[in-house]
Design an enzyme around this catalytic site. Sequence first.
Site, PDB file in Angstrom:
ATOM      1  CB  THR A 176      23.180  66.209  63.109  1.00 19.70           C
ATOM      2  OG1 THR A 176      22.210  65.521  63.876  1.00 19.70           O
ATOM      3  CG2 THR A 176      24.153  65.217  62.501  1.00 19.70           C
ATOM      4  NE  ARG A 204      15.300  58.862  65.702  1.00 16.68           N
ATOM      5  CZ  ARG A 204      16.070  59.759  65.123  1.00 16.68           C
ATOM      6  NH1 ARG A 204      17.209  60.095  65.662  1.00 16.68           N
ATOM      7  NH2 ARG A 204      15.714  60.351  64.009  1.00 16.68           N
TER       8      ARG A 204
END
Length: 308
Positions: A176, A204
């Site tokens: 990320t 999700r």
Amino acid sequence: MRQLPVLVVHGGAWAIPDETIEAHLNGVRQALSRGWHVLEQGGKALDAVQAAIETMEDDETFDAGRGSFLTCDGRVQLDALMMDGATLRAGGVGCVERIRNPIQAARLVLEDSPHVYMVAEGAEQFAAQHGIKLCRNQDLVIAREVERLKEAQAKAAAGHPDTTFAGAAFDKGHDTVGAVALDADGNIAAATSTGGTLNKAPGRVGDSSLIGCGCYADNQSASVSCTGWGEPIMKLVLAKWAADCVQGGGAPDAVAQEAIYYLERRLNGHGGMILLDQRGRFGIAHNTPRMAWAYRSTEGEKTGVKVE
Ligand code: ASP
């Protein structure tokens, strides 16, 4: 009051393999350079974090934009958030499948909508109506990730212990990307963008794009971006937890360490955090073997794949 600008970026925290360290370092350096250019010209913290994140979304090294991890059914689903510490305005998108740079869509939500968070087709439609060209989901999928998903699913089928929870082990990538900035006007901002965890269930959403979990900014406390296993980070609302500690008088470097320690102690979670306050004090912490980060102020630049 004029401030000396500061920018900190990260490109994930996990057991980054030796052979990809150089790519991670290049990626965070590029992001730092684009974001710093904005700050140097007197630009806003919000624009600096956006420029830094776009650069890493465009870089396939990271789990953001094209090249992100795949859902269990082989699609890319992206989440992103940005927050302005001066006004507390925030914009987030979740589960978007046809946007190359979800941070641009997040910026549009922040600037041009009465909302704070939009998901899936609604977010894509909103982005398209505001000038973002939609792509096909296949345009975001790369061969490396198709292979990685196959391997993960084969391991899961064989009952490998690390595969019970998507994201629960260090050797699962946490690439990320995030950025926190302080501009010359003394305002701070934060942004985080992700493809989430490998083999995640469709729909999700992780911590990265949720306010106070993987991203937060308030001039009165701090700007924060997290990475790591999202479920524990969400349960602890970790970015807001850390910002509150700074507001309560904690020093940013100690608070970042304490937040990661809290994550580990309370829920056995793992990950990393960058944190910056309005005075330019910052912290970088992680409990994973490595974390890719870069920092720049008027005093110079530091970059590292930080190794414990
Ligand atoms: N925190 C992200 C998520 O759980 C993953 C990461 O940081 O790489 O979606």
